[in-house]
Motif scaffolding. Structure first.
Motif, PDB file in Angstrom:
ATOM      1  N   ASN A 237      35.193  38.002  26.455  1.00  0.00           N
ATOM      2  CA  ASN A 237      36.006  36.804  26.625  1.00  0.00           C
ATOM      3  C   ASN A 237      37.001  36.705  25.474  1.00  0.00           C
ATOM      4  O   ASN A 237      37.111  37.624  24.657  1.00  0.00           O
ATOM      5  CB  ASN A 237      35.119  35.562  26.719  1.00  0.00           C
TER       6      ASN A 237
ATOM      7  N   GLN B  24      41.938  46.296  35.940  1.00  0.00           N
ATOM      8  CA  GLN B  24      41.925  44.830  35.929  1.00  0.00           C
ATOM      9  C   GLN B  24      40.491  44.354  35.812  1.00  0.00           C
ATOM     10  O   GLN B  24      39.568  44.991  36.322  1.00  0.00           O
ATOM     11  CB  GLN B  24      42.556  44.263  37.204  1.00  0.00           C
TER      12      GLN B  24
ATOM     13  N   GLY C  79      37.953  40.569  35.548  1.00  0.00           N
ATOM     14  CA  GLY C  79      37.818  39.117  35.688  1.00  0.00           C
ATOM     15  C   GLY C  79      36.375  38.701  35.494  1.00  0.00           C
ATOM     16  O   GLY C  79      35.448  39.491  35.748  1.00  0.00           O
ATOM     17  N   ASP C  80      36.152  37.467  35.070  1.00  0.00           N
ATOM     18  CA  ASP C  80      34.790  37.002  34.837  1.00  0.00           C
ATOM     19  C   ASP C  80      34.152  36.537  36.144  1.00  0.00           C
ATOM     20  O   ASP C  80      34.685  36.732  37.240  1.00  0.00           O
ATOM     21  CB  ASP C  80      34.782  35.896  33.780  1.00  0.00           C
ATOM     22  N   ASN C  81      32.996  35.884  36.019  1.00  0.00           N
ATOM     23  CA  ASN C  81      32.269  35.437  37.203  1.00  0.00           C
ATOM     24  C   ASN C  81      33.006  34.351  37.967  1.00  0.00           C
ATOM     25  O   ASN C  81      32.779  34.168  39.175  1.00  0.00           O
ATOM     26  CB  ASN C  81      30.874  34.928  36.793  1.00  0.00           C
ATOM     27  N   ASN C  82      33.875  33.611  37.313  1.00  0.00           N
ATOM     28  CA  ASN C  82      34.640  32.530  37.948  1.00  0.00           C
ATOM     29  C   ASN C  82      36.014  33.002  38.433  1.00  0.00           C
ATOM     30  O   ASN C  82      36.899  32.164  38.662  1.00  0.00           O
ATOM     31  CB  ASN C  82      34.798  31.359  36.971  1.00  0.00           C
ATOM     32  N   ASN C  83      36.182  34.321  38.551  1.00  0.00           N
ATOM     33  CA  ASN C  83      37.447  34.909  39.001  1.00  0.00           C
ATOM     34  C   ASN C  83      38.614  34.564  38.071  1.00  0.00           C
ATOM     35  O   ASN C  83      39.758  34.483  38.507  1.00  0.00           O
ATOM     36  CB  ASN C  83      37.788  34.475  40.429  1.00  0.00           C
ATOM     37  N   SER C  84      38.310  34.342  36.821  1.00  0.00           N
ATOM     38  CA  SER C  84      39.348  34.069  35.835  1.00  0.00           C
ATOM     39  C   SER C  84      39.754  35.370  35.150  1.00  0.00           C
ATOM     40  O   SER C  84      38.899  36.202  34.823  1.00  0.00           O
ATOM     41  CB  SER C  84      38.855  33.063  34.796  1.00  0.00           C
ATOM     42  N   ASP C  85      41.060  35.528  34.945  1.00  0.00           N
ATOM     43  CA  ASP C  85      41.552  36.736  34.289  1.00  0.00           C
ATOM     44  C   ASP C  85      41.724  36.549  32.787  1.00  0.00           C
ATOM     45  O   ASP C  85      42.360  37.383  32.128  1.00  0.00           O
ATOM     46  CB  ASP C  85      42.871  37.172  34.916  1.00  0.00           C
ATOM     47  N   LYS C  86      41.163  35.487  32.242  1.00  0.00           N
ATOM     48  CA  LYS C  86      41.264  35.246  30.803  1.00  0.00           C
ATOM     49  C   LYS C  86      40.165  36.019  30.083  1.00  0.00           C
ATOM     50  O   LYS C  86      39.207  35.457  29.538  1.00  0.00           O
ATOM     51  CB  LYS C  86      41.176  33.755  30.509  1.00  0.00           C
ATOM     52  N   VAL C  87      40.290  37.308  30.135  1.00  0.00           N
ATOM     53  CA  VAL C  87      39.319  38.194  29.505  1.00  0.00           C
ATOM     54  C   VAL C  87      40.076  39.264  28.717  1.00  0.00           C
ATOM     55  O   VAL C  87      41.294  39.427  28.864  1.00  0.00           O
ATOM     56  CB  VAL C  87      38.397  38.854  30.549  1.00  0.00           C
TER      57      VAL C  87
END
Length: 303
Positions: free
Chosen positions: A164, A212, A214-222
């Motif tokens: 993260n 690409q 993404g986290d478990n919440n489909n967020s690309d803030k990684v």
């Protein structure tokens, strides 16, 4: 007993009842398991530009005919000094120099003649340059140790880490790898440590890949970090005469700088520098070509 071993270096180790080494000795086995080549020519003396035709026969150690690919180089020994004992041949490299860490000054000396003095010198070579120390008690751990470099193959692998924004590993993150030109689309899930790996990827020429995550919440803030490829360290072989190109380039740069400043000339090692040559000649101009228009007259049938 000697015939049971192939030609080359053999290692003998004596162990006690507990598996601990007591003594070690390496020796060179001169077996009769190599090819026997025979070349015959039609004449013993040839004139300049004569057509030379010869026959080549190849037999194994038992005298049976065998096949193979051979190359021949012809030189004039009266003009080129050749010392067979100081040469490095395929035979001496595969069986001797490639298996010994120490430097061998005249490797082919041990194969040009079959005498007691040559065999004694070869045995002394095994005792000196061929001496090596093994830590047998570490063999059990070496077997289970993963090698630094994997075996080369036709495919490659990509691995990395997903975290993260606070650099904390993200387990279960979705990672995608795709390439439009190569027609590749794959995805995987990171493990408990946030790591991922794509295996058996065939890389062609000028192929671009995109990763690409993404986290478990489909967020690309990684943060996605790809592992770097370890660099292979190339060491110099003392048994091969080679020129350090980097050192020669450095000396050339110093030589050029001091030549421009009018300083003393730097002597280059391993490189012969020619004197300056001034080429004076008149420029050859291209011949002038005059193009004249041609007059085409119609045939009588066209009138």
């Amino acid at each position: 007993m000697k015939k049971l071993f192939p030609g080359g270096i053999a290692q003998f180790t004596i162990f006690d009842s507990n598996g601990q080494p007591l003594n070690e000795r390496i020796t060179f086995i001169k077996g009769d398991d190599k090819l026997h080549l025979d070349i015959k020519t039609e004449k013993t003396v040839y004139k300049s530009k004569d057509h030379v035709q010869f026959s080549l026969s190849a037999n194994d150690s038992e005298g049976n005919a065998t096949t193979g690919n051979f190359s021949v180089a012809v030189i004039n020994e009266s003009l080129v000094n050749v010392d067979e004992t100081a040469e490095t041949t395929i035979f001496s490299h595969l069986l001797l120099t490639s298996d010994i860490k120490g430097f061998i000054e005249r490797p082919n000396y041990y194969f040009t003649a079959e005498t007691d003095s040559v065999n004694m010198a070869l045995d002394n070579l095994m005792l000196t340059q061929g001496y090596r120390r093994f830590e047998w008690n570490t063999l059990s751990t070496i077997v289970n140790t993963k090698p630094v470099f994997e075996a080369e193959g036709l495919t490659s692998a990509f691995s990395g880490l997903v975290t993260n924004l606070t650099h904390k590993p993200l387990p279960g993150a979705l990672v995608k790898l795709f390439s439009i030109r190569a027609g590749i689309l794959k995805d995987t899930i990171t493990d408990a440590n946030g790591r991922f790996r794509f295996e058996k990827i065939f890389i062609g020429d000028s192929i671009k890949f995109t990763l690409q995550a993404g986290d478990n919440n489909n967020s690309d803030k990684v943060i996605l970090t790809v592992d770097s490829i370890p660099q292979v360290t190339i060491k110099n072989n003392n048994n091969i005469n080679s020129t350090d190109v980097t050192e020669v380039a450095r000396q050339l740069k110093i030589h050029q700088q001091q030549a421009e400043q009018g300083g003393q000339e730097v002597k280059l090692t391993g490189l012969h520098v020619l004197k300056q040559v001034d080429i004076k000649a008149n420029k050859i101009s291209a011949p002038k070509i005059e193009i004249r228009p041609r007059l085409y007259l119609p045939y009588p049938k066209d009138l």
